[in-house]
Design a protein around this motif. Structure first.
Motif, PDB file in Angstrom:
ATOM      1  N   ALA A 143      51.566  56.936  26.067  1.00  0.00           N
ATOM      2  CA  ALA A 143      52.012  58.210  25.511  1.00  0.00           C
ATOM      3  C   ALA A 143      51.492  58.400  24.088  1.00  0.00           C
ATOM      4  O   ALA A 143      51.012  59.482  23.726  1.00  0.00           O
ATOM      5  CB  ALA A 143      53.540  58.292  25.540  1.00  0.00           C
ATOM      6  N   VAL A 144      51.565  57.345  23.299  1.00  0.00           N
ATOM      7  CA  VAL A 144      51.149  57.430  21.895  1.00  0.00           C
ATOM      8  C   VAL A 144      49.629  57.530  21.773  1.00  0.00           C
ATOM      9  O   VAL A 144      49.122  58.224  20.886  1.00  0.00           O
ATOM     10  CB  VAL A 144      51.690  56.207  21.102  1.00  0.00           C
ATOM     11  N   THR A 145      48.901  56.866  22.640  1.00  0.00           N
ATOM     12  CA  THR A 145      47.438  56.854  22.540  1.00  0.00           C
ATOM     13  C   THR A 145      46.772  58.027  23.254  1.00  0.00           C
ATOM     14  O   THR A 145      45.542  58.116  23.250  1.00  0.00           O
ATOM     15  CB  THR A 145      46.860  55.530  23.071  1.00  0.00           C
ATOM     16  N   ALA A 146      47.560  58.927  23.874  1.00  0.00           N
ATOM     17  CA  ALA A 146      46.954  60.123  24.477  1.00  0.00           C
ATOM     18  C   ALA A 146      46.299  60.913  23.346  1.00  0.00           C
ATOM     19  O   ALA A 146      46.832  60.990  22.247  1.00  0.00           O
ATOM     20  CB  ALA A 146      48.027  60.942  25.182  1.00  0.00           C
ATOM     21  N   PRO A 147      45.134  61.452  23.514  1.00  0.00           N
ATOM     22  CA  PRO A 147      44.312  61.589  24.709  1.00  0.00           C
ATOM     23  C   PRO A 147      43.197  60.559  24.828  1.00  0.00           C
ATOM     24  O   PRO A 147      42.199  60.825  25.486  1.00  0.00           O
ATOM     25  CB  PRO A 147      43.727  62.988  24.543  1.00  0.00           C
ATOM     26  N   ILE A 148      43.356  59.394  24.237  1.00  0.00           N
ATOM     27  CA  ILE A 148      42.313  58.373  24.367  1.00  0.00           C
ATOM     28  C   ILE A 148      42.163  57.957  25.830  1.00  0.00           C
ATOM     29  O   ILE A 148      41.052  57.855  26.342  1.00  0.00           O
ATOM     30  CB  ILE A 148      42.627  57.144  23.492  1.00  0.00           C
ATOM     31  N   PHE A 149      43.285  57.711  26.502  1.00  0.00           N
ATOM     32  CA  PHE A 149      43.237  57.273  27.892  1.00  0.00           C
ATOM     33  C   PHE A 149      43.561  58.411  28.856  1.00  0.00           C
ATOM     34  O   PHE A 149      42.839  58.656  29.806  1.00  0.00           O
ATOM     35  CB  PHE A 149      44.205  56.102  28.120  1.00  0.00           C
ATOM     36  N   LEU A 150      44.674  59.076  28.632  1.00  0.00           N
ATOM     37  CA  LEU A 150      45.169  60.132  29.504  1.00  0.00           C
ATOM     38  C   LEU A 150      45.518  61.343  28.642  1.00  0.00           C
ATOM     39  O   LEU A 150      45.755  61.214  27.445  1.00  0.00           O
ATOM     40  CB  LEU A 150      46.428  59.663  30.248  1.00  0.00           C
ATOM     41  N   ARG A 151      45.590  62.518  29.254  1.00  0.00           N
ATOM     42  CA  ARG A 151      45.916  63.728  28.488  1.00  0.00           C
ATOM     43  C   ARG A 151      47.344  63.670  27.932  1.00  0.00           C
ATOM     44  O   ARG A 151      47.587  63.937  26.774  1.00  0.00           O
ATOM     45  CB  ARG A 151      45.740  64.959  29.374  1.00  0.00           C
ATOM     46  N   ARG A 152      48.317  63.364  28.813  1.00  0.00           N
ATOM     47  CA  ARG A 152      49.710  63.303  28.371  1.00  0.00           C
ATOM     48  C   ARG A 152      50.505  62.399  29.294  1.00  0.00           C
ATOM     49  O   ARG A 152      50.296  62.388  30.499  1.00  0.00           O
ATOM     50  CB  ARG A 152      50.333  64.696  28.390  1.00  0.00           C
ATOM     51  N   VAL A 153      51.420  61.640  28.708  1.00  0.00           N
ATOM     52  CA  VAL A 153      52.348  60.787  29.454  1.00  0.00           C
ATOM     53  C   VAL A 153      53.752  61.160  29.014  1.00  0.00           C
ATOM     54  O   VAL A 153      54.073  61.108  27.822  1.00  0.00           O
ATOM     55  CB  VAL A 153      52.078  59.285  29.206  1.00  0.00           C
ATOM     56  N   GLY A 154      54.603  61.553  29.975  1.00  0.00           N
ATOM     57  CA  GLY A 154      55.947  62.000  29.665  1.00  0.00           C
ATOM     58  C   GLY A 154      56.881  60.885  29.221  1.00  0.00           C
ATOM     59  O   GLY A 154      56.657  59.704  29.511  1.00  0.00           O
ATOM     60  N   LYS A 155      57.934  61.285  28.553  1.00  0.00           N
ATOM     61  CA  LYS A 155      58.939  60.360  28.035  1.00  0.00           C
ATOM     62  C   LYS A 155      59.576  59.566  29.170  1.00  0.00           C
ATOM     63  O   LYS A 155      59.910  60.103  30.220  1.00  0.00           O
ATOM     64  CB  LYS A 155      60.013  61.135  27.286  1.00  0.00           C
ATOM     65  N   GLY A 156      59.735  58.275  28.950  1.00  0.00           N
ATOM     66  CA  GLY A 156      60.401  57.404  29.909  1.00  0.00           C
ATOM     67  C   GLY A 156      59.531  56.915  31.052  1.00  0.00           C
ATOM     68  O   GLY A 156      59.994  56.190  31.921  1.00  0.00           O
ATOM     69  N   THR A 157      58.256  57.282  31.062  1.00  0.00           N
ATOM     70  CA  THR A 157      57.351  56.801  32.111  1.00  0.00           C
ATOM     71  C   THR A 157      57.027  55.331  31.870  1.00  0.00           C
ATOM     72  O   THR A 157      56.835  54.914  30.727  1.00  0.00           O
ATOM     73  CB  THR A 157      56.076  57.655  32.153  1.00  0.00           C
TER      74      THR A 157
END
Length: 186
Positions: A13-27
């Motif tokens: 979540a913190v490193t988006a968008p290096i790896f993924l566009r967005r990661v939701g809370k609690g994933t």
């Protein structure tokens, strides 16, 4: 509470968008998340679970969207050339393959150099996909459906059905309380 999977989720979540566009809370990510490239256009909703060895390959102009509360289990492959949409509250078993593209084939040349066929894949909300299922390009799996283990889906699956086989065909209807009902034509 599984602290390491939560920490992996926070990392992505913190490193988006290096790896993924967005990661939701609690994933949570429960192990090695394999990806073909950096900066993939993938959005993962809130409180999802990503299993060990899940692999994603997303083309430069493609996208993957995963809704809230969904899980993708161990060893799954998600390969997008156009778009793959996975709804909310979807449970995907181990070693499932979801691909929105497939090789073209001619008897003269086989698959080499023949190109690809591509069409978006949509998996609606509240779907359960069993272990080892293959979901091909242009597939639509409608809400409330169960896809039995080792089935092959290439096309549209109606809502509230239990489908099985290769190719997957409706075997039962699913009632509002989860009961398995005979098909209307039985």
């Amino acid at each position: 509470m599984p602290i390491i999977p939560k920490l992996r989720g926070i990392f992505y979540a913190v490193t988006a968008p290096i790896f993924l566009r967005r990661v939701g809370k609690g994933t949570m990510f429960f192990g090695n998340f394999r990806r073909a490239n950096f900066g993939m256009n993938a959005t993962i909703g809130r409180r999802c679970m990503i299993g060990y060895g899940v692999f994603m390959q997303i083309g430069r102009k493609a996208s993957v969207v995963i809704g809230d509360y969904s899980s993708i289990n161990t060893g799954c492959h998600v390969v997008a050339s156009t778009k793959i949409t996975i709804g909310s509250n979807v449970a995907i078993g181990e070693y499932v393959t979801i691909r929105d593209q497939d090789h073209l084939f001619t008897p003269k040349n086989g698959v080499r150099g023949e190109g690809f066929f591509s069409a978006p894949v949509i998996i609606e909300d509240n779907v359960w996909i069993g272990r080892g299922v293959h979901i091909g390009p242009g597939s639509l799996i409608q809400s409330g459906t169960i896809v039995a283990a080792n089935s092959v889906v290439n096309g549209t699956v109606g809502p509230n059905e239990l489908v099985a086989g290769a190719p997957a065909k409706a075997k039962r209807r699913i009632g509002p309380d989860g009961e398995r009902l005979p098909m209307l034509d039985d």
